[in-house]
Design an enzyme around this catalytic site. Structure first.
Site, PDB file in Angstrom:
ATOM      1  N   ASP A 106       2.687  -0.084   4.011  1.00  0.00           N
ATOM      2  CA  ASP A 106       2.938  -0.181   5.453  1.00  0.00           C
ATOM      3  C   ASP A 106       4.424   0.096   5.689  1.00  0.00           C
ATOM      4  O   ASP A 106       5.189   0.315   4.743  1.00  0.00           O
ATOM      5  CB  ASP A 106       2.473  -1.529   6.008  1.00  0.00           C
ATOM      6  CG  ASP A 106       3.257  -2.694   5.453  1.00  0.00           C
ATOM      7  OD1 ASP A 106       4.275  -2.477   4.761  1.00  0.00           O
ATOM      8  OD2 ASP A 106       2.868  -3.843   5.703  1.00  0.00           O
ATOM      9  N   ASP A 280      -7.522  -2.467   5.630  1.00  0.00           N
ATOM     10  CA  ASP A 280      -6.836  -3.399   4.737  1.00  0.00           C
ATOM     11  C   ASP A 280      -6.861  -4.745   5.420  1.00  0.00           C
ATOM     12  O   ASP A 280      -6.855  -4.827   6.661  1.00  0.00           O
ATOM     13  CB  ASP A 280      -5.376  -2.997   4.507  1.00  0.00           C
ATOM     14  CG  ASP A 280      -4.489  -3.433   5.666  1.00  0.00           C
ATOM     15  OD1 ASP A 280      -4.547  -2.779   6.725  1.00  0.00           O
ATOM     16  OD2 ASP A 280      -3.774  -4.444   5.534  1.00  0.00           O
TER      17      ASP A 280
END
Lengths: 387, 387
Positions: A106, A280
């Site tokens: 991320d 996720d």
């Protein structure tokens, strides 16, 4: 421990360039594969979260053996500790954590928003204080990409501004527009890496026209994949699903779509049916550490006294040793005694269930039977175990 | 994770009756095997401690693969949670924790002494309050044996009174005599179990004549094995070794000898040279959870900043994945970030080292080269790593 690895689809091989192929569709849902030099991500895919260069309580080989093709690393956590430059010096995140397969990182933006007690947001980027030692850090779109490059990430996420829901439209709009500007800067900073990808992130809160604008603008940037961000941040599930439906027609069909931070098995099933390819979530790992498991029969709380003398395994049909190798009574005992092995086994149970669910979804889409699969899956959850 | 199991000595097989055979001697040291229905314990043996029906942070198959032939269960902890009757109902401790190999259980006496803030000791037994919920419990010699039988223990320890050192001679004497009376009662309570064993425990503090008396009286009871208890409880190492030397000539040569709760690799090496066959200690598991490891090169503290960028594994020559599969920098990171995987890997490193050390001691004794082995081992510890 006997790990029984799933057989990977042998017909799909790693490729020198990042690419995505849809192999089959069923309604809005798709199954296919993302291929790249480090391997293949079969979609729909669930990415276990490896926040600090470890999927908590699991050996990487176990994660792999459950069928995970990719794990997620958190830029924010890794930039603070052990530091991106240090990881690079040690050969990159794959070598560091012993996971030679694809890694998505991320951008760090989400944790800077959610964790930092002192942060300052400008067009340039985010300045914040470390939650570990109070040291000051600056995260700009360029620095976020640089950090992810230092980590060696296969899929790099743009820096974005994510706002919690509900929020005022003008707040959502401002964050969306800032995220678009940052996407452009991330694209420039990322440059050309044929074997790797930069994904853009659609923002816009719960405001349909903002979501559409965000998706269109990002699509025009011709990135290699698109995430839907700013969901699962406080809104009801129907709002999340409505936003996916709003966005989906405006995202390129031939690019992978990633719904960030989602979610429960039910969230995942519903989002897959709406065209999402990647997920996720910390839920399976975090829940496992707190005594909660996800199974074919729905959720189970192993702290509950009713499990104390139950000699049955969690699921004797599972191929996961954690689900078929110990009694519920034993797991209950470990949870009550706060033993590490309890957290290890329950995390393993959950990641196994999530990966099995994704494998089931992929097979169902390939067979054109997604509706049936979802109906049966939901019936199992609701009925619970056979008596 | 690739577990590389040591090959078990194929020539030694489980036997229907508990027995001990010395295969070779080197000075006072012996190597041999305890055989019983559930398997073989190669001696000298180190028994990993599985306090609450789990060797903390390890899957049982990993413990086995490292070469552990037996684990220790703690009667005190298991009687309180999940309870001996419950374990029995669930098929016994071996089934419960998924360890089909031999299990030795302590008697509960040590923890009642060391943990309970409210306990009352009489000739009948010990009354104490649970450290978990304050509930009242009575542990008599008969109840201790009953609990260990319910657990299904292969080697049952007598209930004893263990006093911390230093202590007054009359305190040590009183505890030693009480322990002898309790040994008789345990023997009666245990009865005749050909495939299992009851071990007596030598007490007597640091007073040689008390130790000799205790050893002689116990030897006269013709038990299947003997432990030296009440050591590693605060005294210097030379006192511990002197007590072993005092006791050794009075224990039957053909019976296994177990030094309880010991110790460091150095303690173990020195005690093996003085005729001890069995050890247990929380040190490798506890130290691993706190960032400390034991290696061929001595102790290492992975919290230390000097490891932060060290790309070397702990020991590239080790067959243990935890010791050869990740960098010290990664282990340092996990320890600093307080990640479960750090505790898991460091515990694994330590148990691997302890088992490798025992295998080395057994081979050295068999070859008549114990002195050389110990000298080389100590040199490695003191020299540290080659530059």
């Amino acid at each position: 421990m006997t790990v029984q690895p799933q057989v990977l689809q042998p017909e799909i091989a790693a490729t020198p360039e990042f690419s995505f192929k849809v192999a089959a569709r069923d309604g809005a849902a798709r199954t296919g594969a993302i291929t790249m030099p480090r391997g293949v991500i079969r979609t729909p895919a669930f990415m276990p979260v490896g926040t600090a260069a470890t999927v908590k309580g699991m050996y990487p080989e176990q994660v792999r053996a459950l069928g995970a093709d990719v794990v997620l690393g958190n830029t924010y956590h890794l930039m603070l500790r052990p530091g991106a430059e240090r990881v690079a010096k040690l050969g990159g995140l794959h070598t560091f954590m012993n996971w030679p397969h694809p890694i998505l990182t991320d951008s760090g933006g989400f944790q800077v928003m959610s964790l930092a007690n002192l942060r300052k947001l400008t067009d340039e980027g985010v300045t914040f204080r470390s939650h570990i030692d109070g040291s000051k850090h600056m995260l700009s779109p360029e620095r976020s990409v640089e950090i992810q490059n230092l980590l060696g990430s296969d899929i790099v996420m743009q820096l974005d501004e994510c706002v919690a829901l509900p929020c005022e439209e003008k707040v959502a709009e401002k964050a969306m527009r800032l995220s678009l500007r940052w996407a452009e800067r991330c694209k420039t900073a990322f440059g050309d890496h044929p074997g790797r990808a930069l994904f853009g992130i659609v923002q816009g809160g719960d405001v349909p026209h903002l979501r559409v604008e965000s998706a269109r603008e990002l699509a025009a940037m011709d990135l290699k994949g698109y995430a839907v961000g700013g969901l699962a941040v406080g809104e009801p599930q129907d709002v999340m699903l409505a936003m996916i439906e709003t966005v989906e027609p405006h995202l390129p069909q031939e690019k992978p779509r990633y719904l960030m931070g989602v979610g429960t098995p039910d969230d995942i099933v519903k989002a897959v049916a709406r065209g999402i390819d990647m997920f996720d979530c910390v839920m399976p790992t975090r829940a496992g550490r707190h005594g909660q498991i996800f199974t074919r029969f729905g959720r189970m709380n192993l702290k509950n006294a009713k499990h104390a003398e139950d000699p049955r395994p969690v699921d004797e049909q599972s191929s996961c040793p954690a689900a078929n190798g110990w009694s519920r009574a034993y797991l209950h005992h470990l949870v009550k005694a706060e033993e590490m092995l309890g957290k290890m086994l329950l995390t393993w149970v959950n990641l196994a269930y999530y990966q099995d669910l994704m494998a089931g979804l992929r097979a169902a889409i390939a067979a054109g039977q997604l509706d049936d699969f979802i109906a049966e899956t939901r019936e199992d959850w609701e009925r619970g175990e056979p008596a």
